[in-house]
Design an enzyme around this catalytic site. Structure first.
Site, short mmCIF file in Angstrom:
data_model
loop_
_atom_site.label_atom_id
_atom_site.label_comp_id
_atom_site.label_asym_id
_atom_site.label_seq_id
_atom_site.Cartn_x
_atom_site.Cartn_y
_atom_site.Cartn_z
N ILE A 19 0.94 -1.19 0.15
CA ILE A 19 0.08 -0.03 0.36
C ILE A 19 0.92 1.26 0.05
O ILE A 19 0.72 2.30 -0.61
CB ILE A 19 -0.94 0.10 1.29
CG1 ILE A 19 -2.02 -1.17 1.08
CG2 ILE A 19 -1.45 1.34 1.40
CD1 ILE A 19 -2.84 -1.17 2.32
N ASP A 64 12.96 3.41 10.85
CA ASP A 64 12.11 2.43 11.79
C ASP A 64 11.00 3.48 12.72
O ASP A 64 11.67 4.20 13.43
CB ASP A 64 13.00 1.64 12.63
CG ASP A 64 12.16 0.63 13.58
OD1 ASP A 64 10.98 0.91 13.61
OD2 ASP A 64 12.75 -0.34 14.27
N ASN A 91 2.03 4.81 7.18
CA ASN A 91 1.39 3.41 6.85
C ASN A 91 2.19 2.42 7.32
O ASN A 91 1.59 1.12 7.20
CB ASN A 91 1.49 3.61 5.18
CG ASN A 91 1.22 2.56 4.57
OD1 ASN A 91 0.06 1.87 4.40
ND2 ASN A 91 2.32 1.64 3.98
N SER A 141 -5.13 2.81 9.49
CA SER A 141 -5.69 1.74 10.28
C SER A 141 -6.12 0.48 9.58
O SER A 141 -5.40 0.04 8.84
CB SER A 141 -6.95 2.51 10.93
OG SER A 141 -7.59 1.69 12.02
N TYR A 155 -2.62 -6.44 17.00
CA TYR A 155 -2.90 -5.65 15.79
C TYR A 155 -4.53 -4.99 15.93
O TYR A 155 -4.52 -3.65 15.61
CB TYR A 155 -3.17 -6.67 14.59
CG TYR A 155 -3.22 -6.14 13.38
CD1 TYR A 155 -2.09 -5.61 12.72
CD2 TYR A 155 -4.54 -6.08 12.71
CE1 TYR A 155 -2.24 -5.12 11.33
CE2 TYR A 155 -4.38 -5.59 11.60
CZ TYR A 155 -3.52 -4.95 10.95
OH TYR A 155 -3.79 -4.56 9.71
N LYS A 159 -4.72 -0.84 15.87
CA LYS A 159 -5.61 -0.35 14.85
C LYS A 159 -6.63 0.55 14.98
O LYS A 159 -7.07 1.70 14.71
CB LYS A 159 -5.93 -1.30 13.35
CG LYS A 159 -4.75 -2.15 12.93
CD LYS A 159 -3.96 -0.68 12.16
CE LYS A 159 -2.94 -1.52 11.22
NZ LYS A 159 -2.03 -0.44 10.48
N THR A 190 -0.95 -7.81 -0.76
CA THR A 190 0.05 -7.26 -0.61
C THR A 190 0.97 -8.65 0.24
O THR A 190 0.65 -9.56 0.40
CB THR A 190 0.28 -6.14 0.49
OG1 THR A 190 -0.27 -6.49 1.70
CG2 THR A 190 -0.82 -4.79 0.05
N1 LIG Z 1 -2.83 -5.82 3.13
C1 LIG Z 1 -3.99 -5.91 3.73
O1 LIG Z 1 -4.91 -6.64 3.90
C2 LIG Z 1 -4.19 -4.53 4.96
C3 LIG Z 1 -5.31 -4.60 5.50
C4 LIG Z 1 -5.57 -3.66 6.41
C5 LIG Z 1 -4.66 -2.57 6.91
N2 LIG Z 1 -3.39 -2.82 6.51
C6 LIG Z 1 -2.17 -1.95 6.86
O2 LIG Z 1 -1.70 -1.39 5.71
C7 LIG Z 1 -0.16 -0.86 6.07
C8 LIG Z 1 0.63 -1.34 4.99
O3 LIG Z 1 0.75 -2.81 4.93
P1 LIG Z 1 0.71 -3.80 3.43
O4 LIG Z 1 -0.53 -4.43 3.24
O5 LIG Z 1 1.16 -2.79 2.52
O6 LIG Z 1 1.85 -4.65 3.99
P2 LIG Z 1 3.36 -4.65 3.41
O7 LIG Z 1 4.19 -5.64 4.53
O8 LIG Z 1 3.42 -4.70 1.95
O9 LIG Z 1 3.95 -3.15 3.64
C9 LIG Z 1 4.44 -2.86 5.02
C10 LIG Z 1 5.66 -2.13 4.97
O10 LIG Z 1 5.97 -1.54 6.22
C11 LIG Z 1 7.26 -1.76 6.44
N3 LIG Z 1 7.66 -1.98 7.84
C12 LIG Z 1 7.33 -2.86 8.83
N4 LIG Z 1 7.97 -2.52 9.94
C13 LIG Z 1 8.35 -1.14 9.99
C14 LIG Z 1 9.04 -0.30 10.74
N5 LIG Z 1 9.34 -0.70 11.94
N6 LIG Z 1 9.35 0.87 10.08
C15 LIG Z 1 9.13 1.37 8.91
N7 LIG Z 1 8.61 0.31 8.18
C16 LIG Z 1 8.35 -0.91 8.53
C17 LIG Z 1 7.71 -2.99 5.90
O11 LIG Z 1 8.93 -3.03 5.72
C18 LIG Z 1 7.00 -2.96 4.44
O12 LIG Z 1 7.49 -2.46 3.44
C19 LIG Z 1 -0.05 -1.60 7.23
O13 LIG Z 1 -0.23 -0.64 8.32
C20 LIG Z 1 -1.04 -2.60 7.42
O14 LIG Z 1 -1.45 -2.91 8.98
C21 LIG Z 1 -3.04 -3.90 5.38
#
Ligand SMILES: NC(=O)c1ccc[n+]([C@@H]2O[C@H](COP(=O)([O-])OP(=O)(O)OC[C@H]3O[C@@H](n4cnc5c(N)ncnc54)[C@H](O)[C@@H]3O)[C@@H](O)[C@H]2O)c1
Length: 250
Positions: A19, A64, A91, A141, A155, A159, A190
């Site tokens: 995302i 981080d 994010n 979130s 989690y 959120k 993702t």
């Molecule tokens: N994919 C889903 O279904 C979904 C649903 C609801 C919410 N989300 C939220 O969307 C956001 C993005 O997730 P995504 O699905 O793109 O997953 P993703 O794993 O592809 O991306 C998450 C990114 O965050 C980075 N990350 C992890 N820990 C970190 C830290 N301590 N500091 C900086 N960066 C860090 C990772 O390296 C990764 O590149 C997250 O907050 C996740 O909770 C995702």
């Protein structure tokens, strides 16, 4: 869609993948300069390369989000490199799905990144935005920020907390030309969901949880984030926007 963000600067955490990468690319499409941030340096560099290949401007800074010094350095680098900060998508996040549920270490890890990370980011970003006359923030979130889930206490709590922090900051800065909103994605394809979606029977369950019958795409969240930051959303603040193919409606 081009939301006419030329001259503006956008910062995205967790932009090395999923995302966050989609949002970084969408900001660049609207001509904002983009600060791509992640703990994953390879993924971050790839996102910058994708933006530059499309004619955009971006830089990578490792951060981080659970570490106050990293976040401070990230916002300082943004202002130093591009002179201002207009938009932020907080994010970066982790999912504790494959880890033990009530473990102290898992709790501290997930809360530290998903919730404390958002607080640390806003704490640095808001003064930088005030210095430039205003801005807009979107925090990621989840539908798990609005509804329960029988697993993953950290989690779900993190959120829900992100929505609370979003509302708090929106109210505090409502007269400062800073808008603060959240997005609540449903199940999105993702890296975060890849491990479980790799099993066809689990993927089918995830698709069937969504009334639209499919998982969402990262771009479908990115579109909302950039719109929320744009002037098109000038009267929207404190809002947790659900983008979930109808999951929460059921
Ligand atoms: N994919 C889903 O279904 C979904 C649903 C609801 C919410 N989300 C939220 O969307 C956001 C993005 O997730 P995504 O699905 O793109 O997953 P993703 O794993 O592809 O991306 C998450 C990114 O965050 C980075 N990350 C992890 N820990 C970190 C830290 N301590 N500091 C900086 N960066 C860090 C990772 O390296 C990764 O590149 C997250 O907050 C996740 O909770 C995702």
């Amino acid at each position: 869609m081009n939301y006419a963000m030329a001259g503006k600067v956008a910062l995205v955490t967790g932009a090395g993948s999923g995302i966050g990468r989609a949002t970084a690319l969408a900001f660049a499409k609207s001509e904002a300069r983009v600060v791509v941030s992640d703990v994953n340096e390879t993924g971050g560099a790839e996102t910058v390369a994708l933006i530059e290949a499309g004619g955009g401007t971006a830089l990578f800074q490792r951060c981080d989000v659970s570490k106050a010094d990293d976040v401070k350095a990230l916002v300082a680098r943004t202002v130093e490199a591009y002179g201002r900060l207009d938009y932020a998508h907080n994010n970066a996040g982790v999912n504790s799905m494959t880890r033990s549920e009530w473990d102290d270490e898992v709790w501290a890890w997930a809360i530290g990144i998903n919730l404390t990370g958002v607080m640390l980011c806003m704490r640095e970003q808001i003064p930088a935005m005030l210095a430039g006359g205003g801005g807009a923030i979107v925090n990621t979130s989840s539908i798990n920020g609005l509804t329960g889930n029988p697993s993953q206490p950290a989690y779900v709590a993190s959120k829900h907390g992100v929505i609370g922090l979003t509302r708090m900051a929106a109210l505090k800065h409502a007269r400062d030309n800073i808008r603060v909103n959240a997005v609540c994605p449903g199940v999105i394809e993702t890296a975060m969901t890849a491990a479980v979606a790799a099993r066809p029977e689990i993927k089918a369950i995830m698709e069937n949880m969504t009334p639209m019958g499919r998982m969402g795409r990262p771009e479908e969240i990115a579109n909302a984030v950039v719109w929320l930051c744009s002037d098109q959303a000038s009267f929207v603040t404190g809002h947790p926007m659900v983008i979930d193919g109808g999951a929460v409606a059921g």
